[in-house]
Write a protein that holds these residues in place. Structure first.
Motif, PDB file in Angstrom:
ATOM      1  N   ARG A 197       0.855  -1.184   0.000  1.00  0.00           N
ATOM      2  CA  ARG A 197       0.000   0.000   0.000  1.00  0.00           C
ATOM      3  C   ARG A 197       0.891   1.234   0.000  1.00  0.00           C
ATOM      4  NH1 ARG A 197      -2.156  -0.171   6.297  1.00  0.00           N
ATOM      5  NH2 ARG A 197      -0.357   0.917   7.222  1.00  0.00           N
ATOM      6  N   PRO A 198       0.364   2.397  -0.369  1.00  0.00           N
ATOM      7  CA  PRO A 198       1.172   3.631  -0.342  1.00  0.00           C
ATOM      8  C   PRO A 198       1.598   3.977   1.082  1.00  0.00           C
ATOM      9  CG  PRO A 198      -0.829   3.928  -1.643  1.00  0.00           C
ATOM     10  CD  PRO A 198      -0.983   2.628  -0.914  1.00  0.00           C
ATOM     11  N   GLY A 199       2.674   4.745   1.169  1.00  0.00           N
ATOM     12  CA  GLY A 199       3.131   5.189   2.474  1.00  0.00           C
ATOM     13  C   GLY A 199       4.620   5.032   2.652  1.00  0.00           C
ATOM     14  N   ARG A 200       5.113   5.476   3.798  1.00  0.00           N
ATOM     15  CA  ARG A 200       6.525   5.343   4.123  1.00  0.00           C
ATOM     16  C   ARG A 200       6.891   3.876   4.328  1.00  0.00           C
ATOM     17  NH1 ARG A 200       8.238   7.982   9.214  1.00  0.00           N
ATOM     18  NH2 ARG A 200       6.510   6.711  10.018  1.00  0.00           N
ATOM     19  N   LEU A 201       8.151   3.567   4.074  1.00  0.00           N
ATOM     20  CA  LEU A 201       8.589   2.194   4.322  1.00  0.00           C
ATOM     21  C   LEU A 201       8.312   1.786   5.765  1.00  0.00           C
ATOM     22  CD1 LEU A 201      12.015   1.977   2.435  1.00  0.00           C
ATOM     23  CD2 LEU A 201       9.868   0.879   1.806  1.00  0.00           C
ATOM     24  N   ALA A 202       8.444   2.721   6.681  1.00  0.00           N
ATOM     25  CA  ALA A 202       8.201   2.400   8.089  1.00  0.00           C
ATOM     26  C   ALA A 202       6.749   2.029   8.367  1.00  0.00           C
ATOM     27  CB  ALA A 202       8.593   3.592   8.963  1.00  0.00           C
ATOM     28  N   ASP A 203       5.837   2.448   7.488  1.00  0.00           N
ATOM     29  CA  ASP A 203       4.412   2.224   7.719  1.00  0.00           C
ATOM     30  C   ASP A 203       3.818   1.111   6.867  1.00  0.00           C
ATOM     31  OD1 ASP A 203       4.466   4.368   9.492  1.00  0.00           O
ATOM     32  OD2 ASP A 203       4.044   5.826   7.900  1.00  0.00           O
ATOM     33  N   VAL A 204       4.552   0.632   5.856  1.00  0.00           N
ATOM     34  CA  VAL A 204       4.019  -0.410   4.975  1.00  0.00           C
ATOM     35  C   VAL A 204       4.082  -1.754   5.695  1.00  0.00           C
ATOM     36  CG1 VAL A 204       4.347  -1.639   2.799  1.00  0.00           C
ATOM     37  CG2 VAL A 204       4.665   0.846   2.884  1.00  0.00           C
TER      38      VAL A 204
ATOM     39  N   SER B 189       9.880   9.264  -3.054  1.00  0.00           N
ATOM     40  CA  SER B 189       9.748   7.913  -2.522  1.00  0.00           C
ATOM     41  C   SER B 189      11.040   7.487  -1.853  1.00  0.00           C
ATOM     42  CB  SER B 189       9.388   6.936  -3.645  1.00  0.00           C
ATOM     43  OG  SER B 189      10.491   6.796  -4.512  1.00  0.00           O
ATOM     44  N   GLU B 190      11.008   6.332  -1.225  1.00  0.00           N
ATOM     45  CA  GLU B 190      12.171   5.771  -0.557  1.00  0.00           C
ATOM     46  C   GLU B 190      12.615   4.521  -1.289  1.00  0.00           C
ATOM     47  OE1 GLU B 190      11.673   5.759   3.989  1.00  0.00           O
ATOM     48  OE2 GLU B 190       9.632   5.898   3.179  1.00  0.00           O
ATOM     49  N   VAL B 191      13.924   4.358  -1.410  1.00  0.00           N
ATOM     50  CA  VAL B 191      14.513   3.155  -1.979  1.00  0.00           C
ATOM     51  C   VAL B 191      15.639   2.732  -1.051  1.00  0.00           C
ATOM     52  CG1 VAL B 191      15.720   2.140  -3.939  1.00  0.00           C
ATOM     53  CG2 VAL B 191      13.992   3.894  -4.337  1.00  0.00           C
ATOM     54  N   VAL B 192      15.602   1.501  -0.579  1.00  0.00           N
ATOM     55  CA  VAL B 192      16.645   0.991   0.313  1.00  0.00           C
ATOM     56  C   VAL B 192      17.248  -0.260  -0.309  1.00  0.00           C
ATOM     57  CG1 VAL B 192      17.211   0.143   2.615  1.00  0.00           C
ATOM     58  CG2 VAL B 192      15.483   1.914   2.346  1.00  0.00           C
ATOM     59  N   TYR B 193      18.555  -0.230  -0.534  1.00  0.00           N
ATOM     60  CA  TYR B 193      19.268  -1.353  -1.134  1.00  0.00           C
ATOM     61  C   TYR B 193      19.977  -2.170  -0.052  1.00  0.00           C
ATOM     62  CZ  TYR B 193      19.128   1.893  -5.126  1.00  0.00           C
ATOM     63  OH  TYR B 193      18.754   2.787  -6.090  1.00  0.00           O
ATOM     64  N   TYR B 194      19.959  -3.485  -0.219  1.00  0.00           N
ATOM     65  CA  TYR B 194      20.792  -4.384   0.570  1.00  0.00           C
ATOM     66  C   TYR B 194      21.655  -5.134  -0.432  1.00  0.00           C
ATOM     67  CZ  TYR B 194      17.721  -3.143   4.393  1.00  0.00           C
ATOM     68  OH  TYR B 194      17.025  -2.425   5.334  1.00  0.00           O
TER      69      TYR B 194
ATOM     70  N   THR C  66      22.226 -12.918  -3.118  1.00  0.00           N
ATOM     71  CA  THR C  66      21.552 -12.151  -4.164  1.00  0.00           C
ATOM     72  C   THR C  66      21.135 -10.800  -3.588  1.00  0.00           C
ATOM     73  OG1 THR C  66      20.700 -14.196  -5.126  1.00  0.00           O
ATOM     74  CG2 THR C  66      19.601 -12.144  -5.766  1.00  0.00           C
ATOM     75  N   GLY C  67      21.381  -9.732  -4.338  1.00  0.00           N
ATOM     76  CA  GLY C  67      21.001  -8.404  -3.864  1.00  0.00           C
ATOM     77  C   GLY C  67      19.490  -8.231  -3.853  1.00  0.00           C
ATOM     78  N   ILE C  68      18.994  -7.441  -2.896  1.00  0.00           N
ATOM     79  CA  ILE C  68      17.565  -7.137  -2.813  1.00  0.00           C
ATOM     80  C   ILE C  68      17.402  -5.653  -2.542  1.00  0.00           C
ATOM     81  CG2 ILE C  68      16.991  -9.453  -1.987  1.00  0.00           C
ATOM     82  CD1 ILE C  68      16.628  -8.240   0.807  1.00  0.00           C
ATOM     83  N   TYR C  69      16.224  -5.140  -2.828  1.00  0.00           N
ATOM     84  CA  TYR C  69      15.918  -3.776  -2.398  1.00  0.00           C
ATOM     85  C   TYR C  69      14.429  -3.616  -2.161  1.00  0.00           C
ATOM     86  CZ  TYR C  69      14.288  -1.950  -7.013  1.00  0.00           C
ATOM     87  OH  TYR C  69      13.604  -1.696  -8.176  1.00  0.00           O
ATOM     88  N   PHE C  70      14.100  -2.645  -1.310  1.00  0.00           N
ATOM     89  CA  PHE C  70      12.730  -2.294  -0.963  1.00  0.00           C
ATOM     90  C   PHE C  70      12.468  -0.879  -1.457  1.00  0.00           C
ATOM     91  CE2 PHE C  70      14.014  -5.560   1.911  1.00  0.00           C
ATOM     92  CZ  PHE C  70      12.871  -6.271   2.248  1.00  0.00           C
ATOM     93  N   ARG C  71      11.237  -0.625  -1.868  1.00  0.00           N
ATOM     94  CA  ARG C  71      10.932   0.720  -2.357  1.00  0.00           C
ATOM     95  C   ARG C  71       9.471   1.066  -2.086  1.00  0.00           C
ATOM     96  NH1 ARG C  71       7.718   0.583  -6.728  1.00  0.00           N
ATOM     97  NH2 ARG C  71       7.795  -1.141  -8.201  1.00  0.00           N
ATOM     98  N   THR C  72       9.202   2.365  -2.168  1.00  0.00           N
ATOM     99  CA  THR C  72       7.837   2.852  -2.229  1.00  0.00           C
ATOM    100  C   THR C  72       7.609   3.405  -3.622  1.00  0.00           C
ATOM    101  OG1 THR C  72       8.479   5.039  -1.409  1.00  0.00           O
ATOM    102  CG2 THR C  72       7.804   3.409   0.228  1.00  0.00           C
ATOM    103  N   ALA C  73       6.393   3.845  -3.901  1.00  0.00           N
ATOM    104  CA  ALA C  73       6.068   4.314  -5.248  1.00  0.00           C
ATOM    105  C   ALA C  73       6.508   5.755  -5.428  1.00  0.00           C
ATOM    106  CB  ALA C  73       4.566   4.195  -5.490  1.00  0.00           C
TER     107      ALA C  73
END
Length: 438
Positions: free
Chosen positions: A8-15, A149-154, A77-84
């Motif tokens: 859903r939309p929102g900050r990574l902390a809230d998803v 938006s936020e994009v976090v890479y690992y 394997t690399g992963i990442y999280f994002r918002t829209a």
């Protein structure tokens, strides 16, 4: 790499939850080219883990040859999280921020499309190929306003970041008609940068007797992703050097400003990058301008058969100015955008597909716009493109007909699953609307 999309939309902390999907500039281009009917191989490294298995299996389900992908038992394997949203680039000279150990975070207005790459070619390894996998470019349609938006890479220590000249199969990467690379790979590690310099080097395609042999058409998407570069790196110099070595280059005017301080529109970008035979300058919602040397990179053929593939390599440093350009501008389409992610990669795939078919420059750009519009009208990074017949019909419209196009979700008439190629009707209620221009 593997991407996690918010529920859903929102900050990574809230998803509360995320949906797993594939994400990668080069793999997105490879999937797009395969869907367009080309034989494509994707070359990269993944971890010997479940995410790596999922990534390879899913990319393979699009018809992409993944036999040259390496499994690394020591690195994940690399992963990442994002918002829209859409990405925002830092201006030139702004200091990069050191990412946290094991991750990097970026504020963006278009989430990053990819991470791991080596290249993809339009054929199985060892066979005759058409194209390679590349990077993400800016959306080629009018987009609605969107919050950052936020994009976090690992990705620190990932399998892809360990790609190097020593472990990647250069013979496979150079076996295709086109080799597509991106600046995302350059950001991953010094070894990755050395690999790209080797693949784009001036001596590519020369044997020990200095005789000309096969050299692929080199395609490069600048694809500047601020959050992937570490403090002390110089992305401006690195990416400009790589772009100058290639035949077809994709760059946004916003990227040119952020990396090199370029202002003044497409002509100023061309002045900063005079070497590529084809320079594709993306201007956001305005459209795309292509600078094309009349004898520049053309047709993606073996270099013994074409002057274009060797023009910039042979004249660079020899005091021979590049030939005058042919300049082609194609306005962006009007699209009811669902999400902007992956549209740049789709544009590159459509443009390269049309290049491989030998279509004129205007039609290459239009095919790029149309392929991008297919992705813009779905939630994820990938979508079933229009059929070749459908895209050819729309690309052949006159200027008034092109300006009147308005594309909505479902306009391709093809279900968004790998391997599908059927097209639905284009009747009065079709999502393809050809209306009077405003």
């Amino acid at each position: 790499m593997v991407t996690f999309l918010p529920s859903r939309p929102g900050r990574l902390a809230d998803v509360p939850s995320f949906e797993r999907a594939i994400g990668g500039a080069e793999s997105n281009v490879a999937c797009g080219l395969a869907a367009a009917g080309h034989r494509v191989a994707w070359v990269s490294r993944v971890g010997a883990d479940g995410f790596g298995e999922y990534l390879v299996d899913t990319i393979g389900s699009y018809g992409v040859d993944t036999r040259a992908v390496q499994r690394d038992p020591q690195r994940p394997t690399g992963i990442y999280f994002r918002t829209a949203g859409e990405r925002v680039l830092q201006p030139a000279q702004e200091p990069a921020q050191e990412p946290a150990e094991g991750s990097a975070q970026e504020s963006a207005r278009e989430p990053v499309d990819g991470y791991a790459a080596g290249g993809a070619s339009d054929a199985a390894p060892g066979g005759a190929t058409d194209a390679a996998a590349g990077g993400a470019t800016d959306a080629s349609a009018v987009l609605p306003a969107a919050a950052a938006s936020e994009v976090v890479y690992y990705r620190a220590g990932s399998a892809a970041s360990a790609m190097s000249c020593a472990n990647m199969p250069a013979d496979v990467l150079r076996s295709g008609r086109v080799l597509h690379l991106t600046g995302i790979t350059a950001a991953l590690s010094p070894d990755c940068r050395a690999l790209l310099r080797d693949l784009t080097g001036r001596d590519v395609g020369r044997d020990t007797d200095r005789d000309r042999v096969h050299r692929p058409l080199l395609s490069f998407d600048v694809n500047h992703r601020v959050g992937l570069w570490r403090a002390g790196d110089d992305p401006g110099d690195v990416l400009r050097d790589l772009a100058r070595r290639c035949d077809v280059v994709f760059v946004g005017d916003d990227e040119a400003h952020a990396l090199w301080g370029v202002t003044g529109g497409p002509d100023a970008v061309r002045a900063a990058l005079p070497e590529p035979g084809v320079l594709v300058v993306k201007q956001g919602s305005t459209g795309v301008t292509v600078f094309h040397h009349p004898e520049g990179a053309e047709g993606a053929k073996d270099t013994q058969d074409t002057e274009g593939a060797k023009s910039t390599q042979d004249t660079e440093g020899a005091g021979v100015p590049p030939p005058p350009d042919t300049v082609t501008f194609v306005p962006a389409l009007r699209v009811d955008v669902v999400a902007p992610v992956g549209a740049g990669d789709a544009f590159a795939a459509g443009f390269l597909s049309a290049t491989l078919r030998g279509l004129p420059v205007r039609d290459r750009v239009r095919h790029g716009h149309l392929t991008a519009a297919a992705v813009l009208t779905v939630p994820g990074d990938l979508a079933a493109p229009p059929t070749r017949a459908q895209a050819d019909r729309l690309a052949a419209l006159d200027a008034a007909g092109w300006a009147a196009l308005h594309l909505a979700p479902g306009w391709t008439g093809t279900p968004p699953v790998p391997g599908t190629a059927s097209a639905g009707p284009e009747g009065p209620d079709s999502p393809v609307r050809e209306v009077d221009a405003p």
